[in-house]
Design an enzyme around this catalytic site. Sequence first.
Site, PDB file in Angstrom:
ATOM      1  N   ASN A   9      78.754 -35.592  27.288  1.00  0.00           N
ATOM      2  CA  ASN A   9      78.941 -35.798  25.855  1.00  0.00           C
ATOM      3  C   ASN A   9      78.512 -34.502  25.170  1.00  0.00           C
ATOM      4  O   ASN A   9      77.326 -34.250  25.024  1.00  0.00           O
ATOM      5  CB  ASN A   9      78.075 -36.990  25.402  1.00  0.00           C
ATOM      6  CG  ASN A   9      78.088 -37.179  23.904  1.00  0.00           C
ATOM      7  OD1 ASN A   9      78.892 -36.564  23.190  1.00  0.00           O
ATOM      8  ND2 ASN A   9      77.204 -38.044  23.411  1.00  0.00           N
ATOM      9  N   LYS A  11      78.751 -33.608  22.192  1.00  0.00           N
ATOM     10  CA  LYS A  11      78.305 -33.770  20.795  1.00  0.00           C
ATOM     11  C   LYS A  11      78.947 -32.678  19.934  1.00  0.00           C
ATOM     12  O   LYS A  11      80.063 -32.254  20.233  1.00  0.00           O
ATOM     13  CB  LYS A  11      76.775 -33.789  20.724  1.00  0.00           C
ATOM     14  CG  LYS A  11      76.199 -34.829  21.692  1.00  0.00           C
ATOM     15  CD  LYS A  11      74.758 -35.147  21.475  1.00  0.00           C
ATOM     16  CE  LYS A  11      74.321 -36.188  22.503  1.00  0.00           C
ATOM     17  NZ  LYS A  11      72.944 -36.640  22.311  1.00  0.00           N
ATOM     18  N   HIS A  96      77.774 -44.800  20.026  1.00  0.00           N
ATOM     19  CA  HIS A  96      76.660 -43.897  20.350  1.00  0.00           C
ATOM     20  C   HIS A  96      75.568 -44.046  19.286  1.00  0.00           C
ATOM     21  O   HIS A  96      75.864 -44.214  18.105  1.00  0.00           O
ATOM     22  CB  HIS A  96      77.148 -42.449  20.417  1.00  0.00           C
ATOM     23  CG  HIS A  96      76.113 -41.547  20.995  1.00  0.00           C
ATOM     24  ND1 HIS A  96      75.063 -41.060  20.251  1.00  0.00           N
ATOM     25  CD2 HIS A  96      75.931 -41.092  22.261  1.00  0.00           C
ATOM     26  CE1 HIS A  96      74.282 -40.328  21.031  1.00  0.00           C
ATOM     27  NE2 HIS A  96      74.784 -40.328  22.258  1.00  0.00           N
ATOM     28  N   GLU A  98      73.792 -41.995  17.818  1.00  0.00           N
ATOM     29  CA  GLU A  98      73.843 -41.050  16.684  1.00  0.00           C
ATOM     30  C   GLU A  98      74.867 -41.517  15.646  1.00  0.00           C
ATOM     31  O   GLU A  98      74.687 -41.287  14.450  1.00  0.00           O
ATOM     32  CB  GLU A  98      74.152 -39.632  17.206  1.00  0.00           C
ATOM     33  CG  GLU A  98      72.926 -39.053  17.916  1.00  0.00           C
ATOM     34  CD  GLU A  98      73.217 -38.072  19.036  1.00  0.00           C
ATOM     35  OE1 GLU A  98      74.332 -37.538  19.124  1.00  0.00           O
ATOM     36  OE2 GLU A  98      72.292 -37.844  19.853  1.00  0.00           O
ATOM     37  N   GLU A 168      71.709 -46.356  26.738  1.00  0.00           N
ATOM     38  CA  GLU A 168      70.998 -45.147  26.317  1.00  0.00           C
ATOM     39  C   GLU A 168      69.816 -45.542  25.439  1.00  0.00           C
ATOM     40  O   GLU A 168      69.994 -45.751  24.229  1.00  0.00           O
ATOM     41  CB  GLU A 168      71.938 -44.237  25.526  1.00  0.00           C
ATOM     42  CG  GLU A 168      73.139 -43.784  26.314  1.00  0.00           C
ATOM     43  CD  GLU A 168      73.703 -42.466  25.792  1.00  0.00           C
ATOM     44  OE1 GLU A 168      73.852 -41.549  26.591  1.00  0.00           O
ATOM     45  OE2 GLU A 168      73.965 -42.361  24.578  1.00  0.00           O
ATOM     46  N   GLY A 174      67.793 -36.793  23.977  1.00  0.00           N
ATOM     47  CA  GLY A 174      67.474 -35.456  23.462  1.00  0.00           C
ATOM     48  C   GLY A 174      65.984 -35.219  23.263  1.00  0.00           C
ATOM     49  O   GLY A 174      65.583 -34.243  22.631  1.00  0.00           O
ATOM     50  N   SER A 214      68.274 -37.837  28.267  1.00  0.00           N
ATOM     51  CA  SER A 214      67.532 -36.762  28.945  1.00  0.00           C
ATOM     52  C   SER A 214      67.727 -36.765  30.462  1.00  0.00           C
ATOM     53  O   SER A 214      66.803 -36.488  31.222  1.00  0.00           O
ATOM     54  CB  SER A 214      66.038 -36.816  28.593  1.00  0.00           C
ATOM     55  OG  SER A 214      65.869 -36.643  27.206  1.00  0.00           O
TER      56      SER A 214
HETATM   57  P1  PGA Z   1      70.831 -36.248  26.176  1.00  0.00           P
HETATM   58  O1  PGA Z   1      71.921 -37.120  25.387  1.00  0.00           O
HETATM   59  O2  PGA Z   1      71.280 -36.185  27.602  1.00  0.00           O
HETATM   60  O3  PGA Z   1      70.855 -34.904  25.488  1.00  0.00           O
HETATM   61  O4  PGA Z   1      69.531 -36.949  26.008  1.00  0.00           O
HETATM   62  C1  PGA Z   1      72.535 -38.227  25.981  1.00  0.00           C
HETATM   63  C2  PGA Z   1      73.511 -38.827  25.003  1.00  0.00           C
HETATM   64  O5  PGA Z   1      73.205 -38.875  23.807  1.00  0.00           O
HETATM   65  O6  PGA Z   1      74.607 -39.266  25.388  1.00  0.00           O
END
Ligand code: PGA
Length: 251
Positions: A9, A11, A96, A98, A168, A174, A214
């Site tokens: 992903n 982003k 997601h 976010e 998640e 993150g 992460s």
């Molecule tokens: P990350 O994000 O691996 O940077 O923690 C995962 C995601 O949001 O899909």
Amino acid sequence: MRKKIVAGNWKMNMDLAEGLKLAEAIDTYFKSKASKAEVILCTPFIHLAGASEILKNGSVHLGAQNCASETSGAYTGEVSASMIKSTGAQYVITGHSERRSYYHEEDKLLNKKTLLAVASGLKVIFCCGEVQKERESEKHFEVVSKQLAEGLFSLSPVDFKNIVIAYEPVWAIGTGLTATPDQAQEMHKYIRGLVSGKYGKEIAEDLTILYGGSCKPSNAVEIFSKPDVDGGLIGGASLKKEDFIAIVEAV
Ligand code: PGA
């Protein structure tokens, strides 16, 4: 046997040239070395058409990170599921965290997006997961159960076969914090149980459930070794070719 998947992903990262360069490098790598997992790159919209051209003769799949909740028309700034499909992409992410938190996307809207995406011929990576407070107050099962019931469980059994679920935990995205392999397994098993209750054992056993938050080369092997963890949805580490490849190879 159910499919293993590692999806990147990206982003909101990389301009067009940078993104296509990374897509090309990953495509080239997996042309020379087959992977056990299906590899998907979920890019920003602007990369889709170019990346699709790059990936068309290889094994790497392509997806978007969001889609509109309407089919077409006067929705300035939106991109529909059928537009995504027309680029050659096969997947889209919905739900997601976010999108849920920064753009206030709630279960009802996510359900609309997901249904439309499947009706447009896309496969959907549907994300769920609790925030830290919910984990601390031991509401994480309840939260995920509601997200699935309201976001996904109106799909017909036939449509549900186009779904991949990504668990998640929001507190792990993150942040450098990861769920322990046991925490991931516990939730994945719970999710599979919910799906089994709704759609039956066979569909639940075939469902790919990804872990995200992460995930990196140093923890992927341990997390992916759990029986109900079928791969990962990778944010930060998907932007570095070597890290992303190492995570794919951890499957
Ligand atoms: P990350 O994000 O691996 O940077 O923690 C995962 C995601 O949001 O899909």
